[in-house]
Design a protein around this motif. Sequence first.
Motif, mmCIF file in Angstrom:
data_model
loop_
_atom_site.group_PDB
_atom_site.id
_atom_site.type_symbol
_atom_site.label_atom_id
_atom_site.label_comp_id
_atom_site.label_asym_id
_atom_site.label_seq_id
_atom_site.Cartn_x
_atom_site.Cartn_y
_atom_site.Cartn_z
ATOM 1 N N ASP A 169 0.812 -1.212 0.000
ATOM 2 C CA ASP A 169 0.000 0.000 0.000
ATOM 3 C C ASP A 169 0.847 1.266 0.000
ATOM 4 O O ASP A 169 0.427 2.294 -0.494
ATOM 5 N N ASN B 167 -6.516 -3.800 -2.961
ATOM 6 C CA ASN B 167 -6.514 -2.989 -4.180
ATOM 7 C C ASN B 167 -5.983 -3.771 -5.379
ATOM 8 O O ASN B 167 -6.496 -3.643 -6.490
ATOM 9 N N LYS C 191 -8.519 -5.993 -7.038
ATOM 10 C CA LYS C 191 -9.482 -5.252 -7.863
ATOM 11 C C LYS C 191 -8.930 -5.010 -9.269
ATOM 12 O O LYS C 191 -9.691 -4.886 -10.231
#
Length: 345
Positions: A53, A136, A139
């Motif tokens: 991240d 994330n 996705k």
Amino acid sequence: MALLKVKFNLKKRVKLAQGLWLMYWFAVMAGVLVFSMGLFFKIELRKRSEIMDNNESHFVPNLLILMGVLACVVNAVGGKICYDSLDAAKFAKWKPMLKPFLLGCLAFNVLLFMTALLCFSLRLALQFTLAEGLRNSMKYYKDTDTPGRCFMKKTLDMMQMEFRCCGNNNYRDWFEIQWVSNRYLDFSSKEVKDRINSNVDSQYLMDGVPFSCCNPSSPRPCIQYQMTNNSAHYSYDHHTEELNIWKRGCRDALVSYYGGLMNTIGALVLLVTMLEVGVMVGLQYVNTSLATLANPEDPESESEGWLLEKSVKETFTDIMEKMKTMGKGNQVEEGGEEQAVATVS
């Protein structure tokens, strides 16, 4: 009274200097090892930087690399000092710098110890970094045609196969996102339309996982689609059957891997810290034993060495008094400047 006072003669001083010189070069090699481990850990993080991240996780490996370089420099200088201590003329050049060098070594050892603690505490930071990063990344699994994300599918598939894991927390995380690209969906099909229309975000969701979640050790062909539909497969019950995909979530697998790596590095740094403290103490004895020669003209005369010139309590009291004196001096200077300004006005 001096702390841990030891009497020395020429033979003891020579043995101490020679042994300490050898220990310093061991410490140089230990610094190279710390540098190498920091570089290795940084490379391992870089391999999976797409699923991280943020870049805060690189702080510890960068610090390890810095500490490794500093350890090499500090120990090389310490080794040179010990070598020159056998020659009075050469050692005289080092005398003015020895006290600042020892204080620098003390600060370096404290920083090295803090680095070891950071290594042990990195596990918690990695958990948050990977949790958001993996969420994330999953996705973007389908975005194989999008610049900057086209390699995400390969990265996640390789990671799941290498670490034998599936999803973020578990395989059901794949049920909550669309991981099949629209280019591979037949929008004229009633099934596809129904799935998209039944979802608030108009995503094509299904109870399936990518092929990389499959466990090759399972005797049954991989069931990666319609995993919760018992009637879709012969002799199958997803409530009781041992699924032939990886059960472990990738976050847990990666945290376990990186956490184990950092625990090993942290233990190594602690051992290096103990070695650094040992050579610093030895250098203090070399310094004090040469400074207290009974007859400076005669190198064979006896002398005394100690760890601290006074007891721990007295040393601490002296440090506090010096700090108070410095504080009062700064206040006097500030007061004098204000008075001078007032006089001029």
